[in-house]
Design a protein around this motif. Sequence first.
Motif, PDB file in Angstrom:
ATOM      1  N   ALA A   1       0.812  -1.214   0.000  1.00  0.00           N
ATOM      2  CA  ALA A   1       0.000   0.000   0.000  1.00  0.00           C
ATOM      3  C   ALA A   1       0.843   1.260   0.000  1.00  0.00           C
ATOM      4  N   ARG A   2       0.272   2.312  -0.550  1.00  0.00           N
ATOM      5  CA  ARG A   2       0.870   3.637  -0.524  1.00  0.00           C
ATOM      6  C   ARG A   2       0.572   4.303   0.815  1.00  0.00           C
ATOM      7  N   ASN A   3       1.091   5.505   1.000  1.00  0.00           N
ATOM      8  CA  ASN A   3       0.890   6.215   2.260  1.00  0.00           C
ATOM      9  C   ASN A   3      -0.463   6.925   2.259  1.00  0.00           C
ATOM     10  N   THR A   4      -1.502   6.154   2.542  1.00  0.00           N
ATOM     11  CA  THR A   4      -2.856   6.694   2.605  1.00  0.00           C
ATOM     12  C   THR A   4      -3.259   6.963   4.054  1.00  0.00           C
ATOM     13  N   THR A   5      -4.402   7.602   4.226  1.00  0.00           N
ATOM     14  CA  THR A   5      -4.833   8.095   5.536  1.00  0.00           C
ATOM     15  C   THR A   5      -4.837   7.029   6.619  1.00  0.00           C
ATOM     16  N   HIS A   6      -5.372   5.841   6.326  1.00  0.00           N
ATOM     17  CA  HIS A   6      -5.589   4.854   7.383  1.00  0.00           C
ATOM     18  C   HIS A   6      -4.547   3.739   7.419  1.00  0.00           C
ATOM     19  N   LEU A   7      -3.466   3.890   6.643  1.00  0.00           N
ATOM     20  CA  LEU A   7      -2.404   2.898   6.731  1.00  0.00           C
ATOM     21  C   LEU A   7      -1.773   2.914   8.118  1.00  0.00           C
TER      22      LEU A   7
ATOM     23  N   LEU B   1      18.451  10.927  17.390  1.00  0.00           N
ATOM     24  CA  LEU B   1      18.983  11.970  16.507  1.00  0.00           C
ATOM     25  C   LEU B   1      17.868  12.657  15.733  1.00  0.00           C
ATOM     26  N   LEU B   2      16.796  11.903  15.388  1.00  0.00           N
ATOM     27  CA  LEU B   2      15.704  12.455  14.605  1.00  0.00           C
ATOM     28  C   LEU B   2      14.631  13.104  15.470  1.00  0.00           C
ATOM     29  N   ARG B   3      14.778  12.979  16.774  1.00  0.00           N
ATOM     30  CA  ARG B   3      13.723  13.452  17.665  1.00  0.00           C
ATOM     31  C   ARG B   3      13.615  14.970  17.630  1.00  0.00           C
ATOM     32  N   LEU B   4      12.409  15.448  17.328  1.00  0.00           N
ATOM     33  CA  LEU B   4      12.148  16.881  17.353  1.00  0.00           C
ATOM     34  C   LEU B   4      11.179  17.149  18.504  1.00  0.00           C
ATOM     35  N   SER B   5      10.234  18.035  18.338  1.00  0.00           N
ATOM     36  CA  SER B   5       9.273  18.340  19.399  1.00  0.00           C
ATOM     37  C   SER B   5       7.869  18.033  18.916  1.00  0.00           C
ATOM     38  N   SER B   6       6.900  18.184  19.817  1.00  0.00           N
ATOM     39  CA  SER B   6       5.506  17.910  19.459  1.00  0.00           C
ATOM     40  C   SER B   6       4.972  18.910  18.447  1.00  0.00           C
ATOM     41  N   ASN B   7       5.709  19.994  18.204  1.00  0.00           N
ATOM     42  CA  ASN B   7       5.310  20.966  17.189  1.00  0.00           C
ATOM     43  C   ASN B   7       5.939  20.677  15.831  1.00  0.00           C
ATOM     44  N   SER B   8       6.734  19.629  15.767  1.00  0.00           N
ATOM     45  CA  SER B   8       7.500  19.364  14.554  1.00  0.00           C
ATOM     46  C   SER B   8       6.660  18.617  13.514  1.00  0.00           C
ATOM     47  N   MET B   9       6.956  18.930  12.245  1.00  0.00           N
ATOM     48  CA  MET B   9       6.305  18.291  11.107  1.00  0.00           C
ATOM     49  C   MET B   9       7.353  17.476  10.356  1.00  0.00           C
ATOM     50  N   GLN B  10       7.036  16.232  10.025  1.00  0.00           N
ATOM     51  CA  GLN B  10       8.002  15.375   9.346  1.00  0.00           C
ATOM     52  C   GLN B  10       7.396  14.800   8.073  1.00  0.00           C
ATOM     53  N   TYR B  11       8.280  14.470   7.122  1.00  0.00           N
ATOM     54  CA  TYR B  11       7.795  13.948   5.841  1.00  0.00           C
ATOM     55  C   TYR B  11       8.817  13.011   5.222  1.00  0.00           C
ATOM     56  N   THR B  12       8.336  11.890   4.715  1.00  0.00           N
ATOM     57  CA  THR B  12       9.096  11.043   3.805  1.00  0.00           C
ATOM     58  C   THR B  12       8.123  10.465   2.793  1.00  0.00           C
TER      59      THR B  12
ATOM     60  N   TRP C   1      10.060   0.073   2.968  1.00  0.00           N
ATOM     61  CA  TRP C   1      11.430   0.572   3.137  1.00  0.00           C
ATOM     62  C   TRP C   1      11.592   1.018   4.576  1.00  0.00           C
ATOM     63  N   ILE C   2      12.724   0.735   5.180  1.00  0.00           N
ATOM     64  CA  ILE C   2      12.873   0.954   6.617  1.00  0.00           C
ATOM     65  C   ILE C   2      12.772   2.429   6.990  1.00  0.00           C
ATOM     66  N   SER C   3      13.128   3.327   6.099  1.00  0.00           N
ATOM     67  CA  SER C   3      12.986   4.751   6.416  1.00  0.00           C
ATOM     68  C   SER C   3      11.519   5.119   6.597  1.00  0.00           C
ATOM     69  N   GLY C   4      10.637   4.564   5.764  1.00  0.00           N
ATOM     70  CA  GLY C   4       9.209   4.814   5.917  1.00  0.00           C
ATOM     71  C   GLY C   4       8.686   4.264   7.229  1.00  0.00           C
TER      72      GLY C   4
ATOM     73  N   PHE D   1      13.066  13.071   5.288  1.00  0.00           N
ATOM     74  CA  PHE D   1      13.875  11.861   5.119  1.00  0.00           C
ATOM     75  C   PHE D   1      13.672  11.419   3.680  1.00  0.00           C
ATOM     76  N   GLN D   2      14.746  11.406   2.877  1.00  0.00           N
ATOM     77  CA  GLN D   2      14.575  11.215   1.444  1.00  0.00           C
ATOM     78  C   GLN D   2      15.642  10.296   0.865  1.00  0.00           C
ATOM     79  N   CYS D   3      15.260   9.590  -0.196  1.00  0.00           N
ATOM     80  CA  CYS D   3      16.233   8.774  -0.913  1.00  0.00           C
ATOM     81  C   CYS D   3      16.933   9.644  -1.960  1.00  0.00           C
ATOM     82  N   PRO D   4      18.172   9.309  -2.337  1.00  0.00           N
ATOM     83  CA  PRO D   4      18.942  10.145  -3.257  1.00  0.00           C
ATOM     84  C   PRO D   4      18.282  10.377  -4.610  1.00  0.00           C
TER      85      PRO D   4
END
Length: 549
Positions: free
Chosen positions: A88-94, A222-233, A239-242, A281-284
């Motif tokens: 599956a792709r990155n859909t709402t309920h995955l 190392l990747l830990r930000l705060s509760s206000n942080s927005m993340q995207y991959t 894939w383990i990054s996802g 977090f992105q692939c080359p």
Amino acid sequence: MSYMPEVTYEDELKVWSGGERSNCFAAHLSIGEVIYKQLESNPKLIAQISATEQTRLTREEVRLNAMRVASYMRGLGLKQTDIVGLMARNTTHLVAVAYACLFNGMPFHSLNTSYEQDTIEQLFSITKPRLICCDGDEYARVRAASEKLQLQATIITMRKHPVGGDSLSILDILTTPIEANFQPYRLQQGPDQIVAILCSSGTTGVPKAVTIANSQRLLVPLLRLSSNSMQYTHSTLDWISGFIILLHAGAFNTTNVIADNEFDPAFMCRMIEQHKINLVFQCPSHMAMLANCPEFEQADLSSIETYIFGGSRCSLEIQQRIRSRIRGNLIFSYSITELNSTGTVNIHFDAKPNSVGRPVAGNKLKIIDEQGQPLGPNEVGEVCLYSGQQWSGYYGNPEETRLIRDSQKWFHTADLGYVDQDGFLFIEDRKKDMFKYHNIMYYPNEIERVISQMPNVAEVCVFGIWDAVHGDEAAAAVVKRHGSKLEPQDVLDFVNSHISAKYKQLNAGVIIVDDLKRSGNGKTNRRANKDHFMNVQSMKGVNLISFNN
């Protein structure tokens, strides 16, 4: 930073170490229990935003949805020894499906949506999932595989739900009543229990089913930000990054921005601007597409605090272009899925450009020669990684498991590299990509580096074409930058003027392509690009431009 101590070097053993690592949460908690407690304690925070489906979910909504899916699984009689298939792709309920598996201590086996029918059948024949969640786009193929393998699996579609048939919609599953006094299951095997089964890159054959342990080593401070942080991959759960990004959203209260479209760099620029994304977090390959798109130079990327990439090689030019457009850190990460954790990271890009960094806390690193003997600083050999944790191997494939991990629990990556005097690892090439021309060894990356210097080149893949007289002759598939003009002869002339050795010339030719062939996880697939080159050559009936005199 406690997670990234100064590396130590054991001169006698020739081993670099990142030191001791401590858990972020109580050691007895499974990842599922950690995420359940974190979702429960921060119910009103936004957990996820879908930029393509235009949905928003609070952490309370995600927790309740995951509990409903988990209750449905329990109602089917699924146990921790059963496996859930994902395609599956990155859909709402995955996220609800993934967290439900974590709550139940039940591993999922995730396949990329681009896999061919034979690959789907071969992979699911190994794990035999009793429940499969897929997009409607892949429903027919998944159902055909299930019937051929006689799995008798229940199939749930995540989007584009087919009319008729025997599939269920995820929306139907989300009406399931939550089990009374619901709590995440305790793991029967503790932190060594399998939490997920992902796929190797598959660049040398059918992807292998890589087991992932239910260990907090997957959580990277190392990747830990705060509760206000927005993340995207854009990486999906095969894939383990996802997978790691999804775990961090649950464990560290960040907001996960997702998209279920084909990767579109212009769309990504708009997402970053609209949602003020802090962590990417992105692939080359996606980095190259981003740096090459017309919108890149004008986009407001100032919100990015951490831009981490890994999975394959990225040209230094692309790295520098990305670095010039963000105010935060550009971090090169290196590992293999089998390690079940991040291997090395480079948080010192400006000082050590193009290095994949030092081993993270809890890991060790060594370089060995062809006889398996350890090498010292600045000596090139095979990169070996050690985490010390339990690994269950390739699911159903003990032979391949023994090939990649030795009796001392060192993983042999098949990557060639060296460690400099400061303990920074540099990857040179893949061991398996070594070519011989007139019995002289060379590596495709040596030529790729030169071609990447051309201002009109966006991406390049070099591969070997076998010739009975000369051996491996180098050939290249080249993607030109948007709006530029580039001819095969330009590439041939550039290589000829920058490399003097005959055996490193593009003796088999060059083709200009719209995009490179890639594996399901976005990595450049050298074999597929070679096959495409051969097909083009065959259709033309003559050799492509070449220096074979």
